[in-house]
Design a protein around this motif. Structure first.
Motif, PDB file in Angstrom:
ATOM      1  N   ARG A 216      38.208  31.773  41.276  1.00  0.00           N
ATOM      2  CA  ARG A 216      38.101  30.499  40.493  1.00  0.00           C
ATOM      3  C   ARG A 216      36.613  30.167  39.964  1.00  0.00           C
ATOM      4  NH1 ARG A 216      42.569  30.847  42.741  1.00  0.00           N
ATOM      5  NH2 ARG A 216      43.751  29.165  43.425  1.00  0.00           N
ATOM      6  N   VAL A 217      36.822  29.784  38.666  1.00  0.00           N
ATOM      7  CA  VAL A 217      35.387  29.565  38.024  1.00  0.00           C
ATOM      8  C   VAL A 217      35.112  28.167  37.749  1.00  0.00           C
ATOM      9  CG1 VAL A 217      34.011  30.150  36.097  1.00  0.00           C
ATOM     10  CG2 VAL A 217      35.203  31.942  37.073  1.00  0.00           C
ATOM     11  N   VAL A 218      34.118  27.534  37.920  1.00  0.00           N
ATOM     12  CA  VAL A 218      33.839  26.071  37.461  1.00  0.00           C
ATOM     13  C   VAL A 218      32.381  26.336  36.682  1.00  0.00           C
ATOM     14  CG1 VAL A 218      33.011  23.636  38.365  1.00  0.00           C
ATOM     15  CG2 VAL A 218      35.132  25.150  39.310  1.00  0.00           C
TER      16      VAL A 218
ATOM     17  N   TYR B 160      45.391  32.224  34.414  1.00  0.00           N
ATOM     18  CA  TYR B 160      44.538  31.165  34.498  1.00  0.00           C
ATOM     19  C   TYR B 160      44.854  29.783  33.464  1.00  0.00           C
ATOM     20  CZ  TYR B 160      41.184  34.086  36.768  1.00  0.00           C
ATOM     21  OH  TYR B 160      40.617  34.994  37.855  1.00  0.00           O
ATOM     22  N   ASP B 161      44.695  28.850  34.279  1.00  0.00           N
ATOM     23  CA  ASP B 161      44.814  27.449  33.344  1.00  0.00           C
ATOM     24  C   ASP B 161      43.338  26.971  33.323  1.00  0.00           C
ATOM     25  OD1 ASP B 161      47.597  27.019  33.230  1.00  0.00           O
ATOM     26  OD2 ASP B 161      47.581  26.273  35.273  1.00  0.00           O
ATOM     27  N   VAL B 162      43.073  26.716  32.032  1.00  0.00           N
ATOM     28  CA  VAL B 162      41.678  26.308  31.820  1.00  0.00           C
ATOM     29  C   VAL B 162      41.709  25.031  31.274  1.00  0.00           C
ATOM     30  CG1 VAL B 162      39.738  26.721  30.046  1.00  0.00           C
ATOM     31  CG2 VAL B 162      41.062  28.884  30.904  1.00  0.00           C
TER      32      VAL B 162
ATOM     33  N   GLN C 163      35.640  21.672  24.643  1.00  0.00           N
ATOM     34  CA  GLN C 163      36.799  22.788  24.130  1.00  0.00           C
ATOM     35  C   GLN C 163      35.944  23.774  23.330  1.00  0.00           C
ATOM     36  OE1 GLN C 163      40.327  22.960  23.683  1.00  0.00           O
ATOM     37  NE2 GLN C 163      40.714  21.401  25.112  1.00  0.00           N
ATOM     38  N   ILE C 164      34.807  23.335  22.957  1.00  0.00           N
ATOM     39  CA  ILE C 164      33.958  24.389  22.449  1.00  0.00           C
ATOM     40  C   ILE C 164      32.993  25.264  23.213  1.00  0.00           C
ATOM     41  CG2 ILE C 164      32.109  24.884  20.557  1.00  0.00           C
ATOM     42  CD1 ILE C 164      33.090  22.410  19.002  1.00  0.00           C
ATOM     43  N   ALA C 165      32.590  24.582  24.176  1.00  0.00           N
ATOM     44  CA  ALA C 165      31.864  25.202  25.214  1.00  0.00           C
ATOM     45  C   ALA C 165      32.910  25.841  26.210  1.00  0.00           C
ATOM     46  CB  ALA C 165      31.212  24.215  26.220  1.00  0.00           C
ATOM     47  N   ALA C 166      33.986  25.438  26.466  1.00  0.00           N
ATOM     48  CA  ALA C 166      34.878  26.413  27.249  1.00  0.00           C
ATOM     49  C   ALA C 166      35.288  27.787  26.494  1.00  0.00           C
ATOM     50  CB  ALA C 166      36.279  25.616  27.390  1.00  0.00           C
ATOM     51  N   ARG C 167      35.428  27.575  25.017  1.00  0.00           N
ATOM     52  CA  ARG C 167      35.785  28.900  24.471  1.00  0.00           C
ATOM     53  C   ARG C 167      34.589  29.700  24.292  1.00  0.00           C
ATOM     54  NH1 ARG C 167      40.598  28.182  21.869  1.00  0.00           N
ATOM     55  NH2 ARG C 167      41.495  25.939  22.011  1.00  0.00           N
ATOM     56  N   ALA C 168      33.107  29.190  24.041  1.00  0.00           N
ATOM     57  CA  ALA C 168      32.074  30.060  24.259  1.00  0.00           C
ATOM     58  C   ALA C 168      32.037  30.668  25.422  1.00  0.00           C
ATOM     59  CB  ALA C 168      30.935  29.130  24.073  1.00  0.00           C
TER      60      ALA C 168
END
Length: 125
Positions: free
Chosen positions: A51-53, A14-16, A21-26
């Motif tokens: 796929r996740v959005v 996956y490419d994120v 950045q903080i919300a993505a890691r959470a």
């Protein structure tokens, strides 16, 4: 911005990208990443990787399946194929429910942190 991840297996699949950045890691907890990787594997019986959005409080999960129906019930006219079809159907449903459980776990964790924070604010006031 591209989000660099600690899990090299997940980063290979996956490419994120995120504006936060903080919300993505959470969002990308180890359990959630494991479940997405399981859905991306050959045993998942889907075409490609999901796929996740995520935006605001809404998450959309897209599960690709080209030319076939999701969760197609087995044909019971061919007895030899019935068991394999039922097992495949079960595996598809179980995989999607595992991802749903991971999302629910994320929501419950966020709610408990918010409740604890609210409790601390109310007791310190």
């Amino acid at each position: 911005q591209h989000v660099a991840l600690e899990d090299p297996r997940f980063a290979q699949v996956y490419d994120v990208w995120s504006t936060d950045q903080i919300a993505a890691r959470a969002l990308l907890t180890p359990a959630f990443m494991e479940r997405l990787l399981a859905l991306s594997g050959p045993a998942a019986n889907i075409d490609g990787r999901p796929r996740v959005v995520a935006r605001d409080n809404r998450m959309t999960l897209v599960i690709p399946r080209y030319g076939r129906d999701h969760f197609l019930a087995p044909s019971f006219r061919k007895a030899a194929d019935s068991r394999a079809s039922v097992v495949a159907l079960y595996d598809q449903i179980a995989g999607v429910l595992a991802v749903a459980d991971a999302v629910i776990d994320l929501d419950q964790a966020a709610r408990s942190v918010a409740a604890e924070s609210a409790f601390r604010r109310s007791t310190s006031a």
